[in-house]
Structures are given as structure tokens and as C-alpha cells.
Design a protein around this motif. Structure first.
Motif, mmCIF file in Angstrom:
data_model
loop_
_atom_site.group_PDB
_atom_site.id
_atom_site.type_symbol
_atom_site.label_atom_id
_atom_site.label_comp_id
_atom_site.label_asym_id
_atom_site.label_seq_id
_atom_site.Cartn_x
_atom_site.Cartn_y
_atom_site.Cartn_z
ATOM 1 N N ASP A 76 0.834 -1.190 0.000
ATOM 2 C CA ASP A 76 0.000 0.000 0.000
ATOM 3 C C ASP A 76 0.876 1.250 0.000
ATOM 4 O O ASP A 76 2.077 1.194 0.294
ATOM 5 C CB ASP A 76 -0.914 0.014 1.230
ATOM 6 N N THR A 81 4.026 -2.689 5.292
ATOM 7 C CA THR A 81 3.286 -3.773 5.930
ATOM 8 C C THR A 81 2.843 -4.797 4.892
ATOM 9 O O THR A 81 2.295 -4.427 3.835
ATOM 10 C CB THR A 81 2.049 -3.220 6.668
ATOM 11 N N ASP A 83 0.430 -7.486 3.372
ATOM 12 C CA ASP A 83 -0.955 -7.914 3.474
ATOM 13 C C ASP A 83 -1.029 -9.428 3.262
ATOM 14 O O ASP A 83 -0.013 -10.091 3.026
ATOM 15 C CB ASP A 83 -1.848 -7.158 2.484
ATOM 16 N N GLU A 84 -2.218 -9.988 3.328
ATOM 17 C CA GLU A 84 -2.358 -11.440 3.232
ATOM 18 C C GLU A 84 -1.931 -11.968 1.866
ATOM 19 O O GLU A 84 -1.334 -13.053 1.773
ATOM 20 C CB GLU A 84 -3.799 -11.862 3.523
#
Length: 217
Positions: A76, A81, A83-84
Motif C-alpha cells: 500500500d 506492511t 498484506d495477506e
């Protein structure tokens, strides 16, 4: 006129470029320093790698890794971070990496074009470190993973000055063999690459032997 040409010749002989366009007098530098721009000897190293099979088999493994598993995950905006979807891709990478304990990898971090060069290099590095950390949680030794190169926004997949998710990515690549690993001391790099093919053939032979023996009890 002759004296001026002689003086100019002495000046040219006594000074040369340092590789960055700066003329450096040879008498203030150590012998050979102007010749060596930081890559001295790499030709010999490369030739040795080609002769013993190291370089060519690293390239074969790199191509195979890129073909068999996704080597890229996306992020993002302004985020490091996972994500899945990213974690699912990295689990595929980890499964492949576990098959080749002799191989080293690098994770390159990238960003889009929004923000300063300095901030984006730092962000790209944090993204690469996040990937290395997750691969480590999947049982991959941190000694085989490097997150030391951040390309920031210098190599976009899509050229744009705006936000672009495809540019916010990391790329995992094969970079070489683990130094001193017992499986590569004999230089049989081809056996490393095709080991899973050899293992599958051995398993098939075992099944055939079982069938020829009339089945199991």
C-alpha cells in the motif's frame, strides 16, 4: 614552444583521472589507485565463475525461481506492511527456497515516484526488510537472505509521477551460493539445480521396483 610542449607532457604523465572526472597527481596517490576504480579483478572473478560453472548455474537457478514462483510482492502507499496476498506469495517463495539450502537471495525494495529520493530509499529498504523478516519466520536462515539494497523509485515498472501500486514492490532474486556449504565444495552446481528432478526419478524407480515385486503385504 618546445619547452611548453615538454612541460605539458610532464604534466600529463604525472596526473590522470580518478574515474570521477577529477585529475589527480600520481605522486599523491598510492601506486595503482588511479587504475583501480573499485572493480579491479572482477574480470578474473567472473571468468573463474564461468569456468567452474558457478555463474552459469546461478543464472539458471535465478531464471527457474522467477519462472516457478512469483518473485514480487506489492505494498500500500507509504507502507511496509505485508498484506495477506503478499504473505501468501512469500510462503510460495519460502517453499522453493527450502529446496535449495545452498542458495543465497537478495530482496530489492522499490517505491513509486511520490516523495523524496531519500525517503523512498528508506521506505524501499524497510519493505525489503519486512520480506526478509517474513521469510525468516517461515524457517529460512537469515544468513541466506539480504535486504541491503534499496532502489527507491529509480526503477519503476510503470513510468508515472503519481501513485502506482505496481511500482511499490519488492523483488526476490537468486544471487549466489552459500560460502563454504558442503554441497558445493566439489563444484557440482548442475547436481544442485536438477536435484529435485533426480530425486523424483529415484522415487519413481522405487515404485516400479515395488510393482515388479508383486505388490506389498
Amino acid at each position: 614552444m618546445i619547452k611548453k610542449l615538454a612541460a605539458l607532457s610532464v604534466l600529463l604523465i604525472s596526473a590522470c583521472s580518478d574515474g570521477d572526472g577529477n585529475v589527480v597527481p600520481s605522486w599523491v596517490r598510492e601506486s595503482g589507485s588511479v587504475v583501480d576504480s573499485g572493480t579491479f579483478g572482477e574480470a578474473n572473478i567472473n571468468n573463474l565463475g564461468i569456468q567452474n560453472g558457478d555463474r552459469s548455474y546461478v543464472l539458471s537457478l535465478a531464471n527457474r525461481f522467477a519462472e516457478e514462483v512469483p518473485n514480487m510482492v506489492n505494498f500500500d502507499f507509504d507502507s511496509a506492511t505485508l498484506d495477506e496476498n503478499s504473505r501468501a506469495v512469500l510462503r510460495q517463495q519460502a517453499n522453493w527456497i527450502r529446496e535449495f539450502p545452498e542458495v543465497r537471495f537478495k530482496v530489492y525494495g522499490h517505491t513509486d515516484s511520490v516523495g523524496s529520493n531519500g525517503y523512498n530509499k528508506s521506505l524501499g529498504l524497510r519493505r525489503a526488510q519486512a520480506v526478509v523478516s517474513y521469510l525468516g519466520s517461515q524457517g529460512i536462515s537469515r544468513d541466506r537472505l539480504e535486504a541491503v539494497v534499496s532502489l527507491g523509485k529509480t526503477q519503476p515498472l510503470i513510468v508515472t509521477q503519481g501513485r502506482e501500486r505496481k511500482n511499490r514492490r519488492t523483488v526476490t532474486e537468486v544471487t549466489g551460493f552459500v560460502s563454504g556449504h558442503p554441497n558445493i565444495l566439489d563444484g557440482k552446481y548442475a547436481a544442485i539445480i536438477y536435484r529435485d528432478y533426480v530425486n523424483s526419478a529415484q522415487a519413481k524407480t522405487g515404485l516400479e521396483g515395488l510393482a515388479l515385486g508383486g505388490g506389498s503385504e
